[in-house]
Design an enzyme around this catalytic site. Structure first.
Site, PDB file in Angstrom:
ATOM      1  N   GLY A 101       0.820  -1.199   0.000  1.00  0.00           N
ATOM      2  CA  GLY A 101       0.000   0.000   0.000  1.00  0.00           C
ATOM      3  C   GLY A 101       0.854   1.248   0.000  1.00  0.00           C
ATOM      4  O   GLY A 101       1.967   1.260   0.522  1.00  0.00           O
TER       5      GLY A 101
ATOM      6  N   VAL B 277       3.583   1.153   2.787  1.00  0.00           N
ATOM      7  CA  VAL B 277       3.382   0.054   3.727  1.00  0.00           C
ATOM      8  C   VAL B 277       3.962  -1.216   3.116  1.00  0.00           C
ATOM      9  O   VAL B 277       3.667  -1.546   1.956  1.00  0.00           O
ATOM     10  CB  VAL B 277       1.889  -0.136   4.056  1.00  0.00           C
TER      11      VAL B 277
ATOM     12  N   ASP C 237     -10.254  10.635   8.464  1.00  0.00           N
ATOM     13  CA  ASP C 237      -9.906  10.134   7.130  1.00  0.00           C
ATOM     14  C   ASP C 237     -10.491   8.746   6.900  1.00  0.00           C
ATOM     15  O   ASP C 237      -9.791   7.823   6.474  1.00  0.00           O
ATOM     16  CB  ASP C 237      -8.388  10.112   6.956  1.00  0.00           C
TER      17      ASP C 237
END
Length: 1018
Positions: free
Chosen positions: A695, A702, A814
């Site tokens: 990611g 990540v 978020d």
């Protein structure tokens, strides 16, 4: 095509048509008669004229015929009518249709035809009826339609037409019916339609039309049906509406943005049968004189701003002698319910007054409404007793009076309601015990008496008689004694909540016989003895809370075989012995054991003593435990000090070269935090190789890795990105103070230097093997509806904890699909707290929306999920998270991103879904993968509306959409709270499972068709 005689031409053409139809499916019963042994005039579905023996009518409606329409249909030159509706036809409408100059009726509705509008039809100048509804036609509606001077009926609803409503349609003076609903039309309603003096039926519902109702439309004095709901229309209804539409029977304008008052002239429309303005912004009072409308059966003004919060608001409830359904839910109606309500129509079936500001007592006269099926006055300010006269309503199936201040006891007369399947008296001030007479309500499936002041014991006779119960909620009362063993007879029971009472004795072993049980809550009572081994038989159990009792003995190893179990809470009891290690016990986010000091073993993360210490003497155990406590405390303090010192040094020293920072402390993590070096993280991620990237976010990447057998995810911050360090700090601060089963838990952080001497900052989490929600919604993998609903509830539970149960409260800021991670059991975990804000100076849920953030950097978030007020400089708030959550819910059901290219101008995902929870064509916007789940293809669900499984999915999708819309309102004050959203989603899940159980068992006593909550649309 053919040059033979006319009869032979027709025969050959019909056989070619048969070949095309048979090619798509097994031969229908009608087509089996089409053989050479009979003249084609004797074939089923074919009609000939007597003189020429030529085919004049082709009618194969509702014959389950598949395939395509053959172009040979153009050779049937004598055809006056074609009816192929209600089949499974695919492909395109052949252009040869233009050759049928005698054609008067063309009906291919309820199929799966594709392509644009067949413009060739405009050559068929004699056409009276064009019916193309319920297909998959696309493109614009051509303006050439306006040249069809003989056209009377135009059905084009439930397709995918785009563009605007052609103004040229106003030139068809013969038009009596115009139906364009459930398409993707935009723009305004053409004023030219006001020229259609013969028009009786106008349906433009479920599009994206905007603007006001043109004044010319009020010239349509012949209009019987006006249907404009689910658009973006605004403005007001003309004050003289009742004068201009003297013959109007049905008026539907719900799900728009209309303002102003209900026209005072409404009572002039003597033929009016149904009036629906649900979910708009109408204000003022309901006009008087409705009693003059002797045909009025349906009056739905729910979800508006009607009423003055004062006396007299309900005075219109008089002399409505024909009314069958009245819905004023969620408005501002105040005052008392007039006693004259008893004079309403003796035929009224639904009376929905919930979520207003109605005060006073429930009038005794309500008992006169003997035809009532649903009565809802929930969430008002009612006081006094529940009148015993409600026991006269023997047809009643649903009674909801929760969320008031009703006092006294439950009247025994409610036992007369033998058809009752839902009774909710939750959140009142009711006292006394449950009347034994309720045992006569043998059809009862939902009994909710929680959050009252009730006491006494729960009768075994009562429980054994209510053997149809699916939901039983008695929590937050003062019930005493043992809970009846007769609970084992409730084989349909799905949700049992008797928490926060004074029950004693042992937890009934018979609970193991409740094979449908998914949620068991018995916490905060005085139960004692052992945990029944029989609970291991509850294979469908997902949530089990036995905490805060006096339970003792060992944890039954049978519980580790409950593979569906997502949460098990046994904390704060007196359990002892070995902790199992499989099933729910293998993941610390799924079970809770705090407050049981005599446990041993279990998975290493528990840090419990080895069970071999059980052989020590009591003295040795005591010394051993003391030593262990000292060691753990010492290690905890040491690691916390070291970690805090390192972080403080890095932040204040090396890393501060790029940005100002304050010290970071993760001491709350204690010894459970792993201490990992840069080298360890580099080695486990193959040198942070591209192949390990799983990611990429705004502030870093990540990587996947593994510490021994433990998969991990390593989030490496890109310190070159402005705000990256502050994001790191925010995430550390948030995650060090929160712990919840649906939040991604931090395992470690690393602040160091890399091999080049540059600053290195990373966070380490447990790897979620099923990736993020984004990849499931928009990738190759597919979620079924049950999984989507469970994930929605997981996310809602996480938000509820952040907003209301952790101190201080936290706003995520978020929330989006890529920040929702799924573990091996598909349990959702909300992650990425890089933009999280901790609310200052608040210790309760009151007024938290106004609290300012402690963080100093601006909200970035993600386009499509950011609430509109943030873009205008508004303060961070819980309502902001609710907006993001609402959009996320809508995306989960529709499969559409909020940034989809179809959303432009005034359209949005919210507006597309608005009002859909009450629309019968909900599958038009539902993710196509959910169609496939039901084996529903190409909009064929309309022919399956009576299918129980289709209804189950339809109602579940509608409920989720309704929550999503309510959460994503433009105004922060218009959004619902996460607790209410959680409640609705949990109830939706229960009902979804309830209907699944009913399908599976073919229950001999199904619920009535209208089983929506009384808080919804009538």
């Amino acid at each position: 095509m053919m040059t033979t005689s006319g009869n032979e031409t027709d025969r050959v053409a019909l056989l070619a048509i048969k070949a095309g139809l048979v090619g798509g499916s097994s031969e229908s019963e009608a087509l089996t008669s089409w053989n050479a042994s009979l003249h084609f005039c004797n074939w089923v579905g074919v009609t000939c004229d007597g003189r020429h023996q030529r085919a004049t009518v082709l009618d194969l409606a509702d014959h389950s015929t598949g395939g395509v329409i053959s172009p040979f249909i153009g050779n049937l030159s004598f055809l006056r009518a074609i009816n192929l509706s209600g089949n499974r036809l695919e492909g395109f409408i052949p252009k040869e249709i233009r050759l049928l100059s005698r054609l008067e009726v063309f009906n291919v509705s309820y199929n799966s035809l594709q392509g644009g509008f067949p413009l060739q039809l405009t050559n068929c100048s004699r056409l009276l009826t064009i019916a193309l509804a319920h297909n998959a036609l696309t493109g614009i509606i051509p303006h050439q339609l306006g040249s069809m001077s003989n056209l009377q009926d135009l059905y084009m609803g439930v397709n995918k037409f785009t563009g605007q409503v052609p103004s040229s349609l106003g030139n068809i003076s013969s038009l009596t019916l115009l139906s364009l609903g459930t398409n993707r039309l935009q723009g305004s309603i053409p004023s030219n339609l006001g020229k259609l003096q013969s028009l009786k039926f106008l349906s433009l519902d479920d599009n994206s039309l905007s603007g006001t109702i043109p004044s010319s439309l009020y010239n349509l004095t012949s209009l019987r049906i006006l249907s404009l709901p689910v658009n973006h229309l605004s403005g007001t209804l003309a004050p003289s509406m009742g004068i201009h539409f003297p013959h109007l029977r049905f008026a539907f304008v719900g799900g728009n943005n209309f303002t102003g008052i209900i026209p005072l002239t409404l009572s002039n429309i003597s033929s009016l049968q149904q009036f629906d303005i649900f979910q708009n912004h109408f204000s003022g009072n309901v006009p008087g004189g409705l009693g003059r409308l002797e045909h009025l059966e349906w009056f739905n003004v729910g979800k508006n701003n009607l009423g003055s919060e004062d006396e007299g608001d309900l005075d219109f409830l008089t002399n409505l002698t024909s009314l069958k359904s009245l819905n004023i839910y969620e408005n501002r109606f105040g005052g008392v319910i007039p006693r004259s309500i008893g004079n309403l129509s003796s035929r009224i079936e639904y009376l929905k007054l919930g979520s207003n500001m109605i005060s006073g007592r429930i009038p005794v006269e309500v008992g006169n409404l003997v035809s009532l099926v649903g009565l809802g006055i929930e969430y008002n300010n009612l006081t006094g007793d529940i009148p015993s006269s409600i026991g006269n309503l023997v047809m009643l199936q649903r009674l909801t009076l929760g969320g008031n201040r009703l006092q006294g006891t439950i009247p025994p007369s409610l036992g007369n309601l033998k058809n009752l399947y839902g009774l909710s008296l939750t959140r009142n001030w009711l006292e006394g015990s449950i009347p034994l007479n309720l045992r006569h309500c043998s059809s009862l499936q939902q009994l909710k008496l929680d959050h009252n002041k009730m006491n006494g014991t729960v009768s075994m006779e009562l429980i054994s008689s209510l053997n149809q119960l699916i939901i039983l909620s008695l929590s937050y009362n003062s019930f005493t004694g043992s809970f009846p063993a007769a609970v084992g007879k409730l084989v349909n029971l799905n949700d049992l909540d008797i928490s926060n009472n004074k029950f004693s004795g042992e937890i009934p072993t018979e609970l193991g016989q409740c094979s449908s049980l998914e949620s068991l809550q018995v916490q905060a009572n005085s139960f004692e003895g052992r945990i029944p081994i029989s609970l291991g038989s509850l294979k469908g159990a997902k949530y089990m809370d036995l905490s805060s009792n006096n339970l003792s003995g060992e944890i039954p190893f049978e519980l580790q075989d409950l593979h569906s179990l997502q949460i098990l809470d046994i904390s704060f009891n007196q359990m002892e012995g070995e902790v199992p290690t499989k099933g729910a016990f293998s993941n610390m986010t799924r079970f809770f054991l705090e407050g049981n000091e005599k446990l041993c073993g279990g998975i290493p993360d528990l840090h419990l003593p080895n069970c071999s210490s059980a052989n020590l003497s009591k003295n040795e155990k005591r010394h051993s435990m003391s030593a262990m406590v000292i060691i753990v405390m010492t290690v905890s303090i040491f690691f916390s000090f070291v970690l805090a010192s390192i972080l403080t040094w890095v932040v204040s020293g090396k890393v501060s070269k790029r940005e100002d920072a304050t010290a970071i402390s993760l001491v709350d993590g204690g010894p459970n935090l792993l201490r990992l070096s840069y080298k360890q993280l580099r080695d486990t991620t193959n040198g942070f190789s591209v192949g390990n990237i799983i990611g990429v976010g705004s502030f870093g990447s990540v990587y996947s890795g593994a510490l021994g057998d433990r998969p991990i995810a390593v989030k490496v911050m890109n310190l070159e990105k402005r705000g990256a360090l502050k994001s790191f700090k925010a995430e550390c601060k948030a995650l060090s103070k929160i712990r919840h089963r649906n939040l991604l838990q931090i395992l470690s952080c690393c602040t160091s230097l890399d091999y080049k001497g540059s600053d290195f900052v990373a966070l380490v989490y447990e790897l979620m093997p099923n990736g993020n929600l984004e990849s499931w919604l928009h990738g190759s993998r597919i979620l079924n509806l049950s999984q989507r609903l469970d994930i929605a509830i997981d996310i809602a539970s996480a938000l509820e904890y952040l907003h209301h149960d952790c101190e201080p409260p936290t706003v995520h800021c978020d929330l989006k699909p890529s920040n929702v991670l799924l573990d091996a059991d598909m349990v959702a975990h909300v992650g990425d707290f890089g933009l999280a804000r901790i609310l200052r100076g608040a210790t309760s849920s009151s007024n938290l929306s106004q609290e300012q953030s402690m963080s100093s950097f601006g909200i970035k978030g993600t386009v499509g999920y950011i609430p509109p007020e943030y873009g205008m400089g508004g303060s961070v708030s819980m309502q902001g998270d609710m907006y993001s959550f609402g959009i996320l819910l809508l995306e989960m059901v529709t499969g559409r991103r909020p940034t989809d290219e179809i959303f432009k101008d005034n359209t949005s995902l919210h507006n597309l879904c608005k009002y859909k929870a009450t629309n019968s064509n909900i599958f038009d916007i539902v993710d196509s993968h959910l169609h496939a789940e039901l084996n529903i293809e190409n909009n064929d669900y309309e022919t399956n509306q009576e299918d129980v499984n289709v209804k189950r999915v339809q109602e579940c999708c509608a409920a989720i959409i309704e929550v999503g819309v309510a959460c994503s309102m433009d105004s922060p004050n218009g959004r619902i709270d996460i607790r209410k959203a959680c409640k609705v989603l949990h109830n939706t899940r229960i009902k979804f499972i309830e209907r699944r159980v009913r399908v599976r068992r073919q229950n001999a006593h199904p619920l009535p068709d209208d089983e929506r909550p009384l808080s919804g649309n009538a």
